[in-house]
Design a protein around this motif. Structure first.
Motif, PDB file in Angstrom:
ATOM      1  N   SER A 452       0.681  -1.119   0.134  1.00 56.88           N
ATOM      2  CA  SER A 452       0.204  -0.081  -0.132  1.00 56.88           C
ATOM      3  C   SER A 452       0.659   0.883   0.003  1.00 56.88           C
ATOM      4  O   SER A 452       0.483   2.500  -0.583  1.00 56.88           O
ATOM      5  CB  SER A 452      -1.039  -0.116   1.817  1.00 56.88           C
ATOM      6  OG  SER A 452      -0.166  -0.042   2.727  1.00 56.88           O
ATOM      7  N   ILE A 453       2.021   1.415   0.318  1.00 50.53           N
ATOM      8  CA  ILE A 453       2.547   2.198   0.957  1.00 50.53           C
ATOM      9  C   ILE A 453       3.437   2.527  -0.370  1.00 50.53           C
ATOM     10  O   ILE A 453       3.562   3.864  -0.745  1.00 50.53           O
ATOM     11  CB  ILE A 453       4.161   2.156   1.732  1.00 50.53           C
ATOM     12  CG1 ILE A 453       3.260   2.748   3.517  1.00 50.53           C
ATOM     13  CG2 ILE A 453       5.051   3.098   1.732  1.00 50.53           C
ATOM     14  CD1 ILE A 453       4.762   1.976   4.656  1.00 50.53           C
ATOM     15  N   ARG A 454       3.845   1.634  -1.685  1.00 53.67           N
ATOM     16  CA  ARG A 454       4.728   1.654  -2.627  1.00 53.67           C
ATOM     17  C   ARG A 454       3.307   2.400  -3.873  1.00 53.67           C
ATOM     18  O   ARG A 454       3.558   3.490  -4.324  1.00 53.67           O
ATOM     19  CB  ARG A 454       4.507   0.045  -3.211  1.00 53.67           C
ATOM     20  CG  ARG A 454       6.141   0.407  -4.323  1.00 53.67           C
ATOM     21  CD  ARG A 454       4.992  -0.589  -5.213  1.00 53.67           C
ATOM     22  NE  ARG A 454       5.495  -0.551  -6.204  1.00 53.67           N
ATOM     23  CZ  ARG A 454       4.893  -0.923  -7.906  1.00 53.67           C
ATOM     24  NH1 ARG A 454       3.583  -0.481  -7.759  1.00 53.67           N
ATOM     25  NH2 ARG A 454       5.387  -0.858  -9.293  1.00 53.67           N
ATOM     26  N   GLY A 455       2.142   1.545  -3.045  1.00 57.75           N
ATOM     27  CA  GLY A 455       0.897   2.227  -4.470  1.00 57.75           C
ATOM     28  C   GLY A 455       0.843   3.641  -4.170  1.00 57.75           C
ATOM     29  O   GLY A 455       0.110   4.488  -5.231  1.00 57.75           O
ATOM     30  N   ILE A 456       1.155   3.962  -2.747  1.00 59.52           N
ATOM     31  CA  ILE A 456       0.837   5.718  -1.971  1.00 59.52           C
ATOM     32  C   ILE A 456       1.752   6.211  -3.358  1.00 59.52           C
ATOM     33  O   ILE A 456       1.478   6.989  -3.956  1.00 59.52           O
ATOM     34  CB  ILE A 456       0.210   6.250  -0.975  1.00 59.52           C
ATOM     35  CG1 ILE A 456      -0.701   5.206  -0.492  1.00 59.52           C
ATOM     36  CG2 ILE A 456       0.741   7.378  -0.840  1.00 59.52           C
ATOM     37  CD1 ILE A 456      -0.845   5.327   0.944  1.00 59.52           C
ATOM     38  N   SER A 457       3.147   6.012  -2.804  1.00 60.46           N
ATOM     39  CA  SER A 457       4.146   6.719  -3.506  1.00 60.46           C
ATOM     40  C   SER A 457       4.046   6.879  -4.284  1.00 60.46           C
ATOM     41  O   SER A 457       3.955   7.998  -5.632  1.00 60.46           O
ATOM     42  CB  SER A 457       5.708   6.041  -2.894  1.00 60.46           C
ATOM     43  OG  SER A 457       5.661   5.125  -3.281  1.00 60.46           O
ATOM     44  N   LYS A 458       3.504   6.060  -5.505  1.00 59.70           N
ATOM     45  CA  LYS A 458       3.945   5.726  -6.837  1.00 59.70           C
ATOM     46  C   LYS A 458       2.736   6.450  -7.691  1.00 59.70           C
ATOM     47  O   LYS A 458       3.066   7.589  -8.561  1.00 59.70           O
ATOM     48  CB  LYS A 458       3.112   4.370  -7.112  1.00 59.70           C
ATOM     49  CG  LYS A 458       3.362   4.133  -8.654  1.00 59.70           C
ATOM     50  CD  LYS A 458       3.293   2.572  -9.271  1.00 59.70           C
ATOM     51  CE  LYS A 458       3.063   2.075 -10.561  1.00 59.70           C
ATOM     52  NZ  LYS A 458       2.157   0.803 -11.017  1.00 59.70           N
ATOM     53  N   ASN A 459       1.793   7.109  -6.180  1.00 62.67           N
ATOM     54  CA  ASN A 459       0.347   7.530  -7.283  1.00 62.67           C
ATOM     55  C   ASN A 459       1.061   8.978  -7.241  1.00 62.67           C
ATOM     56  O   ASN A 459       0.750  10.108  -7.512  1.00 62.67           O
ATOM     57  CB  ASN A 459      -0.826   7.009  -7.173  1.00 62.67           C
ATOM     58  CG  ASN A 459      -1.563   6.267  -7.341  1.00 62.67           C
ATOM     59  OD1 ASN A 459      -1.623   5.936  -7.936  1.00 62.67           O
ATOM     60  ND2 ASN A 459      -1.994   5.365  -6.408  1.00 62.67           N
ATOM     61  N   ILE A 460       1.473   9.305  -6.203  1.00 67.00           N
ATOM     62  CA  ILE A 460       1.827  10.906  -5.559  1.00 67.00           C
ATOM     63  C   ILE A 460       2.454  11.491  -6.678  1.00 67.00           C
ATOM     64  O   ILE A 460       2.674  12.329  -6.940  1.00 67.00           O
ATOM     65  CB  ILE A 460       2.654  11.113  -4.090  1.00 67.00           C
ATOM     66  CG1 ILE A 460       1.557  10.566  -3.260  1.00 67.00           C
ATOM     67  CG2 ILE A 460       3.439  12.575  -3.933  1.00 67.00           C
ATOM     68  CD1 ILE A 460       2.034  10.482  -1.686  1.00 67.00           C
TER      69      ILE A 460
END
Length: 470
Positions: A452-460
């Motif tokens: 989930s952290i990786r998904g958030i950082s990718k979307n940011i």
């Protein structure tokens, strides 16, 4: 006269429980209803997306396995409601109090950090969810008027700001979470949007317009690398984990149960009934949503616009989400408000700024306000709103919250309390099995959090700060 006094004393004692409080009247059925009401939240609408990442066999198996683990560990929690004996011991009114009684002060602090951290995170998640649904209402009307191919993209920020301002006002109401109508409204609206989402998905499947689905989820190919597939699977585990959680209120539910039969026995039956009902609903929402949309399953089946018509039903589902989120935000924020305000009161008992109430009357409305409460709660809601505006990603944020709370609250603390209560010998066969279960669930939480952290950082990286549109 003495006889009269004795009779009154007996009558009075019959109205009280063993702890001197008014006799509780809850039962297995009411506790089951409370469980279902708590767990049926906006996270249900993300389960179809989770199914799309995992596929039929892993997706269904994961939901059932999570449900079985939850029944087992919540039953352990039920046995720890009283200390040291589960039948005749002293009551623990909160989860943290039980952890303190069985595991000591260090674990008590750790539990508090996790619990209140998760509550704070959920208020961010509810802000994101509400704005997403408000935008979806506007989009539903736009698509209906201008056609399904029209450019109907709107910023979430105005809606987040409006939601935040409303929460600032509601936050000033003392004990808002105790309003009797709140649970009823939350239950009705949560079931409404879950059933609307499932019903619309079923209509798509029955009409023969359902998309292709797979046994192991989205296929790796030009649009999906193996690494992205893996990260999505991890995030999906977090989404499912969040949907299973009611640890923060489990003792609040138990504290409504009548004293006989023993609360732990009643709660164990309620856990089975509540989690079974919850799992059936989750399987329906997840399976029907995946069957309707296949690889293109949106993160939220009511806001991702797999459905356009009937537009009013899509809009109604999102209105129910917003109503639910408005009340649920306060239910979660009020315990956090109280703990900070109690701490400030203990630290500065003579401070007028912290403790003095100012009675105020506007027309026929009489109320009181407190300067510390006004300023601190306003700052809290403002910070939550800003964080939501910086990271307005529904699935990834819910997955992160699920990952943070799943292992410590649903697995680790229940197992450790059970070991302490039953005095299970270290390195015995049962001790090793319990620790193995805890370790496996710890790994699940870690990979879900990382995904989930990786998904958030990718979307940011993909959007400009405060310029997100959906």
């Amino acid at each position: 006269m003495d006889v009269e006094l004795a009779a009154k004393s007996v009558s009075r004692s019959e109205e009280l429980d063993d702890d001197g409080r008014i006799k509780r009247t809850g039962n297995v059925f009411t506790a089951s209803i409370h469980i279902v009401t708590v767990v049926v939240g906006a996270g249900v609408l993300a389960l179809a997306w989770a199914m799309a990442q995992l596929g039929w066999i892993p997706g269904l198996a994961t939901m059932i396995i999570f449900a079985c683990i939850s029944i087992y560990t919540y039953n352990l929690v039920a046995d720890c409601y009283r200390y040291p004996d589960p039948i005749n011991g002293k009551r623990n009114y909160t989860y943290m109090q039980a952890v303190d009684a069985y595991l000591g002060g260090t674990m008590h602090v750790f539990c508090g950090l996790i619990q209140y951290g998760k509550l704070a995170g959920l208020t961010v998640g509810y802000t994101i969810t509400s704005s997403t649904s408000l935008v979806a209402i506007k989009k539903a009307i736009c698509f209906h008027k201008r056609g399904h191919q029209a450019y109907c993209r709107f910023s979430n920020n105005p809606f987040m700001l409006g939601f935040g301002m409303l929460q600032i006002l509601l936050s000033q109401i003392p004990n808002f979470h105790k309003l009797t109508c709140l649970s009823t409204v939350a239950a009705i609206t949560s079931f409404c949007y879950a059933l609307i989402g499932s019903g619309l998905s079923l209509a798509v499947v029955v009409s023969g317009k359902g998309e292709t689905t797979r046994v192991f989820g989205n296929k790796v190919g030009p649009g999906l690398s193996e690494a992205d597939k893996m990260w999505r699977v991890f995030s999906a585990l977090g989404n499912i984990a969040l949907a299973c959680s009611y640890a923060t209120v489990v003792y609040d539910i138990m504290d409504t149960l009548k004293s006989y039969p023993p609360e732990c026995k009643q709660m164990k039956k309620a856990n089975v009934l509540g989690i079974t009902t919850m799992t059936i609903l989750f399987l329906l929402c997840g399976s029907l949503g995946y069957a309707a949309f296949g690889d293109d399953t949106p993160g939220n089946i009511l806001t991702g616009f797999g459905f356009y018509e009937p537009f009013w039903l899509v809009a109604l589902g999102n209105v129910c989400i917003v109503i639910h989120m408005i009340g649920a935000y306060q239910v979660l924020a009020q315990p956090l408000f109280r703990i900070i305000e109690m701490g400030a009161n203990m630290a500065w008992p003579g401070s007028d700024f912290i403790n003095k109430e100012y009675p105020t009357k506007i027309g026929s409305l009489t109320f009181s306000f407190n300067l510390f409460r006004l300023i601190w709660r306003t700052i809290y809601v403002a910070v939550v709103t800003i964080i939501a505006m910086v990271m307005p990603f529904f699935n990834e944020f819910l997955a992160l919250l699920g990952a943070i709370g799943f292992w410590p609250l649903i697995v680790f603390f229940p197992i450790q309390m059970h070991i302490a209560q039953k005095q299970i010998k270290r390195l015995s066969f049962k001790w090793c099995l319990l620790q193995l279960l805890s370790f496996v669930c710890f790994l699940v939480s870690v990979v879900a959090a990382v995904g989930s952290i990786r998904g958030i950082s990718k979307n940011i990286k993909k959007y400009k700060l405060f310029m997100y549109k959906q």
